[in-house]
Design an enzyme around this catalytic site. Structure first.
Site, mmCIF file in Angstrom:
data_model
loop_
_atom_site.group_PDB
_atom_site.id
_atom_site.type_symbol
_atom_site.label_atom_id
_atom_site.label_comp_id
_atom_site.label_asym_id
_atom_site.label_seq_id
_atom_site.Cartn_x
_atom_site.Cartn_y
_atom_site.Cartn_z
ATOM 1 N N SER A 407 0.814 -1.206 0.000
ATOM 2 C CA SER A 407 0.000 0.000 0.000
ATOM 3 C C SER A 407 0.856 1.267 0.000
ATOM 4 O O SER A 407 0.322 2.354 -0.191
ATOM 5 C CB SER A 407 -0.974 0.008 1.177
ATOM 6 O OG SER A 407 -0.388 -0.516 2.310
ATOM 7 N N HIS A 428 -3.059 -2.818 -5.568
ATOM 8 C CA HIS A 428 -3.355 -2.356 -4.216
ATOM 9 C C HIS A 428 -4.854 -2.493 -3.948
ATOM 10 O O HIS A 428 -5.645 -1.652 -4.362
ATOM 11 C CB HIS A 428 -2.881 -0.907 -4.046
ATOM 12 C CG HIS A 428 -3.131 -0.351 -2.686
ATOM 13 N ND1 HIS A 428 -3.296 0.980 -2.445
ATOM 14 C CD2 HIS A 428 -3.257 -0.962 -1.475
ATOM 15 C CE1 HIS A 428 -3.514 1.173 -1.160
ATOM 16 N NE2 HIS A 428 -3.502 0.006 -0.550
ATOM 17 N N GLU A 440 -6.105 -0.056 -6.907
ATOM 18 C CA GLU A 440 -5.079 0.765 -7.568
ATOM 19 C C GLU A 440 -4.120 -0.184 -8.271
ATOM 20 O O GLU A 440 -3.570 -1.090 -7.628
ATOM 21 C CB GLU A 440 -4.308 1.603 -6.537
ATOM 22 C CG GLU A 440 -5.057 2.830 -6.060
ATOM 23 C CD GLU A 440 -4.216 3.687 -5.119
ATOM 24 O OE1 GLU A 440 -4.277 4.914 -5.210
ATOM 25 O OE2 GLU A 440 -3.491 3.124 -4.268
ATOM 26 N N ASN A 478 -3.345 6.699 -0.845
ATOM 27 C CA ASN A 478 -2.704 6.848 0.460
ATOM 28 C C ASN A 478 -1.834 8.099 0.537
ATOM 29 O O ASN A 478 -1.567 8.597 1.625
ATOM 30 C CB ASN A 478 -1.880 5.596 0.791
ATOM 31 C CG ASN A 478 -2.773 4.489 1.354
ATOM 32 O OD1 ASN A 478 -3.944 4.734 1.683
ATOM 33 N ND2 ASN A 478 -2.256 3.288 1.445
#
Ligand code: 3H9
Length: 694
Positions: A407, A428, A440, A478
């Site tokens: 991540s 992800h 992702e 993130n």
């Protein structure tokens, strides 16, 4: 002008055939031509009954959403439908595929309804910030009862033919030959007088049950303006005569069309389709590799969730963990999940057992040899992941795609542990992987185009919103989360409390605030991330060491019963804790900061504007390909409220000049924090441009 409705004859029966690809939306042209064909058929003495059907793989998916930004244009759908319902010759709707929104309202205005087994029925207007605008709230309760109507009108429930038959929405189901069956039936009903839904009374129902269910539905849709209005229109169906109920519905519908929420939801609708079109274009631009079997490495919650997600799509999956106990826990997660689906009636026994048996288990990495795709989901540590990839490089067959579910970590660095970096990519997933829509897909400079296209295509097959993003710390989602959390930390230093910040962010429409989220995902995770990035933190970030303080006190979040909040046994909702208040008092004192009251507007702006700025950096750096990607990442992965349209759509509503000015002011006021205002954002603001309109 193209013909979007044609009138055909079968003896005494007139067939009105709608042909407006891709989904036969009721555009102005369709309405005009339908009206014209209707006039002809009704005026023709040799016609005894009418059938309305559609070409293509769907009846009618609704009004044409593209027209909602234009002024209303006659003929209006309610008038057209009134004419159909008032016709003196019977009209039959022959239904297949999606019978949605205005399409369902068209069917309700007909006198009889016949459907093919594949038909699906829904009034999805509330998901577009609208309410049904052509009689859905008035005819549906008359035909199917108020309770069934409530689920569809307010809850947006989508039903199949079995349910539609059960609630009386349709009269008959046919396996094949829809059109000829409808024509045969038309001969039968031609002798009968038309059966008009508007003339039927609403069947008696228990108001207490209705109200309780309505409250339940609305509580799940909080923040959205359309559902309570849809409910109001539906309730009026029981109180007002049909015509007055229709007028009331129409008034609300027209006002809703131009509402900010409806605009925002339309933006999301088209952004999702634009992304899907890009994924299809990717697949066309490169040969794709076939992915028939997958291996997942690591049987933790993430790995097991990914395995469930694959099995739910029918893909045979091998779940691998070198620790036998961990593998057993993974097996339990899988078995409990399918047992739960069975008990909740989501799957029948055969399907639950088929999916359970699609997942096999192994404890050796060498067992991945047959997999077309291998997804690594082990502990978030670069050295550990590199070691796994070194081994996968030995065992994976040539042409296998090797994916990491990291991540935050550098996918290029992970790929460098193999002899085939072109086959390595990031996937992800978000937790729980079998539920969350976002995926992702992290591309490195080395990844082969066919690998990227194959994984994007797999994402679509898994029902995910699969978005290609570049390789950087935290990728797109993130990275935005990190800047929000950093800013939220500064707000605490300056005088806000975790409760203040979380309340404001929840008030905006997120399911939880940054500190509630931190407690849920773990203070230890943030601590480890900060350790790993120590060299990259600004002086101000380093000194805002609240995470280190919580970590040192053993407050790891929900998992340890305390983090920013305290958690009573078995409670997921935290309570404010004196420890944290004291910790903040001490922290401010040490840092020489005099706390000040911080208003809700400032909290919201600070948290969101820094994200907008970071999103502009992501666009500038080519980490994401489009504005829509930013909006969709946060909508599908982080609970950004859909009815606000997404982060950059929201930025446009606030105005980029306002955002850029505020950011520049903060950059000056808090120079030590190193806020870099995006040049692109500043330019766009100066030129009066917006993200969504270029
Ligand atoms: C309404 O009806 C209001 C009424 O109560 C009152 C009126 C007075 N309009 O999703 P896909 C396009 S509100 C225009 O990829 P799928 C879509 O943009 C409406 N365009 O296919 C895409 O175009 P492109 C209530 C529409 O097979 C293409 O069709 N109805 C519309 O995955 C294919 O779409 C809804 O909310 C539309 N209504 O799914 C239904 N619908 O190829 C909305 C689709 O250029 N639609 N397009 O990107 C859906 O849920 C799905 O499209 C459907 C097909 C399930 C039908």
């Amino acid at each position: 002008m193209n013909s979007t409705v044609v009138l055909q004859r079968d003896g005494e029966i007139a067939l009105l055939l709608i042909d407006n690809p891709p989904v036969n939306a009721l555009s102005r042209q369709v309405r005009e031509q339908l009206l014209e064909c209707l006039h002809q058929a009704l005026g023709d003495k040799t016609v005894t009954a009418l059938v309305i059907a559609s070409e293509g793989n769907t009846f009618v998916a609704g009004a044409d959403i593209k027209e909602f930004d234009l002024p209303l244009q006659a003929p209006h759908l309610p008038d057209l439908l009134a004419m159909i319902e008032n016709a003196t010759k019977p009209v039959i709707a022959a239904l297949h595929g999606s019978v949605f929104g205005g399409g369902l309202e068209l069917a309700l205005a007909c006198h009889y309804r016949l459907a093919e087994g594949n038909a699906r029925f829904a009034l999805p207007e509330v998901s577009l910030g609208l309410i049904p605008g052509a009689g859905g709230t008035q005819r549906l309760p008359r035909l199917c009862g108020a309770l069934a109507a409530l689920e569809m009108v307010v809850g947006g429930e989508r039903i199949d033919t079995a349910r539609a038959l059960q609630i009386g929405l349709i009269d008959k189901v046919v396996a094949t030959e829809l059109r000829s069956s409808a024509i045969s039936w038309a001969y039968e009903v031609a002798q009968r007088p038309p059966r008009r839904v508007r003339e039927q009374p609403i069947p008696a129902y228990d108001a207490a049950v209705f109200n309780e269910r309505a409250a339940q539905l609305l509580s799940k849709l909080s923040g959205q303006e359309a559902p309570p209005l849809a409910l109001e229109a539906l309730q009026q169906a029981s109180r007002l005569p049909f015509e007055a109920g229709m007028a009331h519905e129409r008034e609300i519908f027209i006002a809703r069309r131009q509402s900010p929420q409806a605009h925002a939801l339309r933006h999301v609708f088209f952004a999702e389709r634009e992304l899907a079109a890009r994924v299809r274009a990717h697949a066309r631009s490169a040969p794709t590799r076939s992915i028939e079997t997958v291996a997942v490495i690591g049987a933790g919650l993430m790995g097991s969730g990914i395995a469930l997600c694959l099995a739910n799509t029918g893909i045979p999956t091998l779940l691998v963990d070198t620790q036998e106990q961990a593998l057993e826990r993974g097996r339990l997660v899988v078995e409990r999940y399918y047992q739960g689906s069975l008990e909740k009636g989501k799957l029948n026994a055969d399907e639950a057992s088929r999916r359970t048996s699609l997942i096999r288990y192994a404890t050796t990495l060498s067992s991945v040899a047959d997999a077309d795709l291998i997804i690594e989901a082990v502990f978030e540590d670069l050295a550990i992941k590199q070691e796994v990839f070194r081994q996968l490089d030995q065992f994976a067959k040539p042409g296998a795609i090797l994916a990491t579910n990291t991540s935050y970590l550098d996918v290029t660095a992970i790929a460098s542990a193999t002899s085939r970096p072109g086959d390595v990519i990031g996937m992800h997933f978000f937790s729980p992987a079998q539920v969350m829509r976002l995926l992702e897909v992290v591309r490195t400079p080395q990844v082969l185009p066919e690998v990227l296209a194959s994984v994007l295509q797999l994402g679509a097959r898994l029902g995910k919103t699969a978005i290609a993003v570049g390789n950087c710390y935290g990728f797109a989602g993130n990275r935005l989360l990190a800047v929000r959390e950093r800013e939220a930390g500064f707000l605490l230093e300056e005088g806000a409390s975790p409760q203040d910040v979380d309340r404001v962010i929840r008030g905006f429409g997120f399911p939880m605030g940054p500190f509630e989220l931190r407690d849920l995902s773990g203070v230890d995770i943030a601590w480890r991330n900060r350790q790993g990035r120590a060299g990259h933190l600004s002086e101000a970030e380093r000194r805002c060491d609240l995470i280190e303080q919580l970590h040192a006190a053993g407050r790891l979040g929900q998992k340890s019963g305390a983090g920013y909040y305290r958690y009573e046994q078995g409670q997921r909702r935290g309570v404010a804790d004196e420890f944290v208040s004291q910790m903040l008092v001490e922290h401010r004192r040490r840092r020489g900061i005099t706390p000040r009251p911080i208003g809700d507007d400032e909290i919201l702006a600070r948290c969101l504007f820094v994200m907008i700025n970071e999103a502009a950096h992501l666009l500038e750096q080519g980490i994401v390909d489009s504005v829509n990607d930013i909006d969709l990442v946060w909508l599908h992965g982080y609970g950004f409220p859909r009815y606000k349209g997404g982060l950059l759509y929201y930025a446009d509503q606030v105005g980029l000049a306002t955002v850029a000015t505020a950011l520049s002011n903060w950059a000056r006021a808090f120079a030590e924090r190193g806020i870099e205002v995006s040049g692109m954002l500043q330019r766009m603001a100066e030129e009066g441009r917006s993200f969504t309109h270029g």
